[in-house]
Scaffold this active site. Structure first.
Site, short mmCIF file in Angstrom:
data_model
loop_
_atom_site.label_atom_id
_atom_site.label_comp_id
_atom_site.label_asym_id
_atom_site.label_seq_id
_atom_site.Cartn_x
_atom_site.Cartn_y
_atom_site.Cartn_z
N ASP A 63 -74.68 -68.35 14.09
CA ASP A 63 -75.07 -67.03 14.52
C ASP A 63 -75.52 -67.07 15.84
OD1 ASP A 63 -75.26 -66.67 11.54
OD2 ASP A 63 -77.57 -66.89 11.66
N ASP A 69 -84.94 -63.83 19.31
CA ASP A 69 -84.72 -65.18 18.66
C ASP A 69 -85.33 -66.26 19.31
OD1 ASP A 69 -81.43 -64.27 17.36
OD2 ASP A 69 -83.27 -64.12 16.01
N GLU A 91 -84.58 -72.02 12.15
CA GLU A 91 -83.17 -71.67 12.19
C GLU A 91 -82.49 -71.75 13.63
OE1 GLU A 91 -82.00 -67.74 10.01
OE2 GLU A 91 -81.54 -67.31 11.93
N GLU A 92 -83.42 -71.56 14.43
CA GLU A 92 -82.81 -71.58 16.08
C GLU A 92 -82.70 -73.00 16.49
OE1 GLU A 92 -82.70 -67.83 15.24
OE2 GLU A 92 -81.71 -68.83 16.51
N ASP A 111 -87.78 -69.19 9.73
CA ASP A 111 -86.98 -68.13 10.54
C ASP A 111 -87.59 -67.54 11.47
OD1 ASP A 111 -84.42 -65.68 9.32
OD2 ASP A 111 -85.01 -66.43 11.48
N LEU A 113 -87.05 -65.24 13.74
CA LEU A 113 -86.90 -63.67 13.89
C LEU A 113 -85.81 -63.39 13.09
CD1 LEU A 113 -85.97 -61.09 15.37
CD2 LEU A 113 -88.40 -61.72 15.72
N ASP A 114 -86.20 -62.99 11.77
CA ASP A 114 -85.23 -62.58 10.70
C ASP A 114 -84.84 -61.08 10.82
OD1 ASP A 114 -84.00 -62.70 8.08
OD2 ASP A 114 -85.20 -61.07 7.72
N GLU A 270 -85.78 -69.63 4.67
CA GLU A 270 -85.57 -68.44 4.03
C GLU A 270 -85.60 -67.97 2.43
OE1 GLU A 270 -81.69 -67.35 5.70
OE2 GLU A 270 -82.61 -66.19 7.59
P1 AFP Z 1 -79.50 -61.72 11.47
O1 AFP Z 1 -81.13 -62.09 11.36
O2 AFP Z 1 -78.64 -62.26 11.92
O3 AFP Z 1 -79.73 -60.07 11.62
O4 AFP Z 1 -79.18 -61.82 10.01
C1 AFP Z 1 -80.02 -61.35 8.88
C2 AFP Z 1 -80.04 -61.69 7.29
O5 AFP Z 1 -80.27 -63.26 7.76
C3 AFP Z 1 -81.05 -61.27 6.62
O6 AFP Z 1 -82.31 -60.96 7.11
C4 AFP Z 1 -80.44 -60.09 5.94
O7 AFP Z 1 -80.70 -59.72 4.50
C5 AFP Z 1 -78.74 -60.53 5.85
O8 AFP Z 1 -78.93 -61.48 7.09
C6 AFP Z 1 -77.96 -59.41 6.56
O9 AFP Z 1 -76.52 -60.02 6.19
P2 AFP Z 1 -75.33 -58.85 6.46
O10 AFP Z 1 -75.46 -58.66 7.73
O11 AFP Z 1 -74.24 -59.80 6.03
O12 AFP Z 1 -75.58 -57.64 5.63
#
Ligand code: AFP
Length: 321
Positions: A63, A69, A91-92, A111, A113-114, A270
């Site tokens: 990612d 993050d 995660e990082e 995680d 910063l989700d 997560e």
């Molecule tokens: P990011 O942290 O890279 O924005 O990803 C967020 C995530 O891990 C989770 O929070 C969401 O439910 C999911 O990914 C969204 O995934 P898509 O972008 O494939 O829909």
């Protein structure tokens, strides 16, 4: 009646023996880090570089890392240092941070910063955490071994949902900078008319997922005999908080894309913490077959298909397997 602060809530739990001193100190430390993250996110785009800007680096799972993050991860790691815990998995970070001199075996997996793809679009983002005791060899344990888990959601409100195994409690950051208990008992209704999935991925789904989604899309004209609504925030904490509030089913299944053979979400920091909260609030969390909490992690960043929410709806998904 005066609202109960997180400090008093945890002090009582510690006195009742429901949380040990390291877990107590860890949860307080995470709250202080979360307040800083919330403050920083709330003024994103004023005066400083965008917190959603790419750092040019990638995390261990490929990612792209955003500025927030990395900042959130550092804030959490710094807050955890003095708590006396043994290790921090993030995660990082490729590897665990080991806190020398600790004999507690308490581990925090997070995680930090989700939902980071939402940082610059002013949508809810969050911090997810899992606290458990593990042996030094692997720093990994199955989800049922968690001693505490929760997530912060930085949105219109900054909220915290937390469990230490005796149900789920919800807190909101007030204008004095205190997390105070909300007058709401988080409990996931058994049934729902709302599903959350990224429908843009439908051509990659296995047939069982397509079968289930087709039944809910058919609505009142189909086998379910009722219409459904869809929500997808692209932020696990935002979709999860809604499900604790009004029920629902969240699905991030495996799909045919490269690296998505086990979906996108990671078990240790997560799915496990969210699944612990979900079960404690009367819901169900599975990988499409097994309960998430029974899955043995084999690596820090292993992914799992993740389906959770209202028990009857998760069962409906299972019946399409
Ligand atoms: P990011 O942290 O890279 O924005 O990803 C967020 C995530 O891990 C989770 O929070 C969401 O439910 C999911 O990914 C969204 O995934 P898509 O972008 O494939 O829909």
């Amino acid at each position: 009646m005066e609202s109960l602060t997180i400090e008093n809530f945890l002090k009582t739990k510690n006195e009742k023996g429901e949380v040990g001193k390291e877990v107590y100190a860890t949860l307080i430390a995470l709250c202080s880090a979360a307040k800083k993250i919330a403050e920083i996110a709330a003024v994103n785009g004023i005066g400083a570089d965008s917190l959603g800007s790419l750092t040019g680096a990638e995390n261990t799972d490929g990612d792209e890392q955003k500025a927030l993050d990395v900042l959130a991860d550092q804030l959490i790691c710094n807050a955890l240092g003095p708590t006396g815990i043994s290790a921090y998995l993030s995660e990082e970070r490729d590897e665990a941070v080991i806190f020398e001199g600790s004999d507690s075996q308490i581990v925090v997996a997070s995680d930090p910063l989700d939902g980071s793809s939402n940082i610059d679009t002013n949508l809810t983002i969050g911090t997810i955490f899992s606290i458990y005791r593990a042996e030094q060899e692997s720093w990994l344990r199955e989800g049922r071994a968690q001693q505490a888990a929760g997530f912060f959601a930085y949105g219109p409100q900054t909220v915290l949902l937390i469990t230490t195994g005796q149900g789920v409690a919800g807190f909101c950051l007030n204008t004095e900078g205190q997390f105070v208990q909300m007058d709401w008992q988080p409990q996931i209704p058994a049934t729902t008319k709302e599903f959350a999935i990224n429908a843009a991925n439908s051509r990659y789904w296995p047939a069982k997922v397509k079968r289930y989604i087709d039944t809910v899309l058919a609505g009142v004209d189909g086998p379910r005999g009722q219409n459904f609504n869809m929500r997808w925030n692209g932020s696990l904490v935002a979709d999860a908080f809604r499900i604790f509030r009004r029920g629902g089913i969240f699905l991030y299944p495996e799909d045919s894309r490269k690296n998505y053979e086990n979906g996108r979400l990671r078990l240790v920091y997560e799915a496990n913490p969210i699944a612990f909260l979900v079960e404690q609030a009367g819901g169900r969390a599975s990988d499409g077959k097994a309960d998430i909490l029974d899955i043995t992690p084999t690596s820090y960043h292993m992914r799992v298909p993740f389906i959770f929410g209202s028990t009857d709806e998760v069962d409906s998904y299972h019946s399409e397997q």
